[in-house]
Design a protein around this motif. Structure first.
Motif, PDB file in Angstrom:
ATOM      1  N   ASP A 142       0.780  -1.355   0.238  1.00 46.10           N
ATOM      2  CA  ASP A 142       0.198   0.167  -0.188  1.00 46.10           C
ATOM      3  C   ASP A 142       0.491   1.628  -0.262  1.00 46.10           C
ATOM      4  N   ASP A 143       1.656   1.052   0.373  1.00 49.83           N
ATOM      5  CA  ASP A 143       3.140   1.903  -0.425  1.00 49.83           C
ATOM      6  C   ASP A 143       4.189   1.740  -0.608  1.00 49.83           C
ATOM      7  N   SER A 144       5.267   3.222   0.083  1.00 49.71           N
ATOM      8  CA  SER A 144       6.556   2.785  -0.595  1.00 49.71           C
ATOM      9  C   SER A 144       7.386   2.001   0.596  1.00 49.71           C
ATOM     10  N   TYR A 145       6.574   1.088   1.659  1.00 51.19           N
ATOM     11  CA  TYR A 145       7.590   0.953   2.594  1.00 51.19           C
ATOM     12  C   TYR A 145       8.148  -0.600   2.361  1.00 51.19           C
ATOM     13  N   TYR A 146       7.861  -1.158   1.283  1.00 54.98           N
ATOM     14  CA  TYR A 146       7.667  -2.645   0.348  1.00 54.98           C
ATOM     15  C   TYR A 146       8.946  -2.822  -0.605  1.00 54.98           C
ATOM     16  N   SER A 147       9.677  -1.857  -0.279  1.00 56.60           N
ATOM     17  CA  SER A 147      11.288  -2.392  -1.462  1.00 56.60           C
ATOM     18  C   SER A 147      11.668  -2.815  -0.113  1.00 56.60           C
ATOM     19  N   VAL A 148      12.761  -4.282  -0.861  1.00 58.82           N
ATOM     20  CA  VAL A 148      13.467  -5.073   0.054  1.00 58.82           C
ATOM     21  C   VAL A 148      14.358  -4.483   0.953  1.00 58.82           C
ATOM     22  N   ALA A 149      15.046  -3.165   0.430  1.00 58.37           N
ATOM     23  CA  ALA A 149      15.747  -2.843   1.451  1.00 58.37           C
ATOM     24  C   ALA A 149      15.503  -2.403   2.845  1.00 58.37           C
ATOM     25  N   ASP A 150      14.022  -1.836   2.787  1.00 56.84           N
ATOM     26  CA  ASP A 150      13.023  -1.022   3.350  1.00 56.84           C
ATOM     27  C   ASP A 150      13.195  -2.375   4.769  1.00 56.84           C
ATOM     28  N   ILE A 151      12.056  -3.338   4.344  1.00 57.36           N
ATOM     29  CA  ILE A 151      11.832  -4.572   4.961  1.00 57.36           C
ATOM     30  C   ILE A 151      12.732  -5.245   4.830  1.00 57.36           C
ATOM     31  N   PHE A 152      14.126  -5.740   4.467  1.00 51.99           N
ATOM     32  CA  PHE A 152      14.657  -6.326   5.341  1.00 51.99           C
ATOM     33  C   PHE A 152      16.235  -5.545   5.868  1.00 51.99           C
ATOM     34  N   ASP A 153      16.039  -4.056   5.973  1.00 53.68           N
ATOM     35  CA  ASP A 153      16.708  -4.050   7.033  1.00 53.68           C
ATOM     36  C   ASP A 153      16.475  -4.074   8.807  1.00 53.68           C
ATOM     37  N   SER A 154      16.341  -5.441   8.755  1.00 51.06           N
ATOM     38  CA  SER A 154      16.105  -5.415  10.064  1.00 51.06           C
ATOM     39  C   SER A 154      16.758  -6.467  10.923  1.00 51.06           C
ATOM     40  N   CYS A 155      17.093  -7.414  12.176  1.00 54.83           N
ATOM     41  CA  CYS A 155      16.984  -8.264  12.946  1.00 54.83           C
ATOM     42  C   CYS A 155      16.456  -9.393  12.728  1.00 54.83           C
ATOM     43  N   TYR A 156      15.834  -9.617  11.961  1.00 56.45           N
ATOM     44  CA  TYR A 156      15.432 -10.565  11.698  1.00 56.45           C
ATOM     45  C   TYR A 156      15.283 -10.957   9.917  1.00 56.45           C
ATOM     46  N   ALA A 157      16.197 -10.238   9.327  1.00 61.89           N
ATOM     47  CA  ALA A 157      16.550 -10.544   8.199  1.00 61.89           C
ATOM     48  C   ALA A 157      16.598 -12.095   7.318  1.00 61.89           C
ATOM     49  N   LYS A 158      17.823 -12.253   8.555  1.00 65.12           N
ATOM     50  CA  LYS A 158      17.626 -14.135   8.325  1.00 65.12           C
ATOM     51  C   LYS A 158      16.777 -14.464   8.141  1.00 65.12           C
ATOM     52  N   TYR A 159      15.699 -14.656   9.473  1.00 62.19           N
ATOM     53  CA  TYR A 159      14.655 -15.331   9.187  1.00 62.19           C
ATOM     54  C   TYR A 159      13.541 -14.881   8.447  1.00 62.19           C
ATOM     55  N   TYR A 160      13.194 -13.610   7.546  1.00 63.38           N
ATOM     56  CA  TYR A 160      12.593 -13.024   6.817  1.00 63.38           C
ATOM     57  C   TYR A 160      12.722 -13.670   5.004  1.00 63.38           C
ATOM     58  N   TYR A 161      14.073 -14.129   5.209  1.00 61.25           N
ATOM     59  CA  TYR A 161      14.995 -14.768   4.228  1.00 61.25           C
ATOM     60  C   TYR A 161      14.140 -16.183   3.717  1.00 61.25           C
ATOM     61  N   GLN A 162      14.055 -16.905   5.663  1.00 57.42           N
ATOM     62  CA  GLN A 162      13.346 -18.595   5.613  1.00 57.42           C
ATOM     63  C   GLN A 162      11.781 -18.180   4.979  1.00 57.42           C
ATOM     64  N   ALA A 163      10.929 -17.357   5.105  1.00 56.74           N
ATOM     65  CA  ALA A 163       9.804 -17.002   4.812  1.00 56.74           C
ATOM     66  C   ALA A 163       9.589 -17.211   3.456  1.00 56.74           C
ATOM     67  N   VAL A 164      10.924 -16.176   2.305  1.00 52.88           N
ATOM     68  CA  VAL A 164      10.656 -16.363   1.421  1.00 52.88           C
ATOM     69  C   VAL A 164      11.056 -18.068   0.775  1.00 52.88           C
ATOM     70  N   LYS A 165      11.539 -18.797   1.318  1.00 49.75           N
ATOM     71  CA  LYS A 165      11.489 -19.038   0.871  1.00 49.75           C
ATOM     72  C   LYS A 165      10.665 -20.360   0.634  1.00 49.75           C
ATOM     73  N   LEU A 166      10.411 -20.561   2.003  1.00 47.92           N
ATOM     74  CA  LEU A 166       8.602 -21.015   2.278  1.00 47.92           C
ATOM     75  C   LEU A 166       7.883 -20.831   1.542  1.00 47.92           C
ATOM     76  N   ARG A 167       7.191 -19.396   1.561  1.00 51.07           N
ATOM     77  CA  ARG A 167       6.516 -19.246   0.315  1.00 51.07           C
ATOM     78  C   ARG A 167       6.670 -19.754  -0.948  1.00 51.07           C
ATOM     79  N   PHE A 168       8.007 -19.352  -1.801  1.00 49.57           N
ATOM     80  CA  PHE A 168       8.583 -19.943  -3.137  1.00 49.57           C
ATOM     81  C   PHE A 168       9.234 -21.194  -2.799  1.00 49.57           C
ATOM     82  N   GLU A 169       8.394 -21.661  -2.212  1.00 52.68           N
ATOM     83  CA  GLU A 169       8.808 -23.200  -2.368  1.00 52.68           C
ATOM     84  C   GLU A 169      10.366 -23.467  -2.655  1.00 52.68           C
TER      85      GLU A 169
END
Length: 116
Positions: free
Chosen positions: A86-113
């Motif tokens: 819904d806004d510009s905060y969905y860029s990879v740089a915005d979302i993955f700039d987090s202490c959870y980045a490693k786990y966010y990547y795991q969720a992407v792997k789950l979603r796209f199998e």
């Protein structure tokens, strides 16, 4: 697929959420993984996911309890669910700039199998 969890509590919460969901496809697994990862999201899961309707609640992003990190987690969960943004905060740089980045990547792997 071997899933990497933050800790045993994350794994337990993930399994609990999956057991409440109508399906256990890649979309549901990715959302369950993220909402069980973030303590704030998990505490307010009923504001973020409707188990009866089997849908994310987009207005969950606007709740007062949201923190910077929980918003990133929620945005990624919603985006992996149905491409929602819904806004510009969905860029990879915005979302993955987090202490959870490693786990966010795991969720992407789950979603796209993606298995490594």
């Amino acid at each position: 697929m071997n899933i990497e969890f933050k800790d045993s509590e994350h794994e337990q919460l993930y399994n609990e959420i999956c057991s409440k969901m109508k399906y256990t496809d890649c979309y549901h697994k990715a959302v369950a993984y993220l909402l069980s990862l973030d303590t704030v999201c998990n505490k307010h899961i009923k504001d973020l996911f409707d188990f009866e309707e089997d849908a994310v609640k987009h207005d969950g992003l606007e709740k007062e309890w949201q923190t910077g990190t929980s918003k990133k987690t929620t945005r990624l969960a919603y985006n992996l669910w149905n491409g929602y943004s819904d806004d510009s905060y969905y860029s990879v740089a915005d979302i993955f700039d987090s202490c959870y980045a490693k786990y966010y990547y795991q969720a992407v792997k789950l979603r796209f199998e993606i298995s490594e």
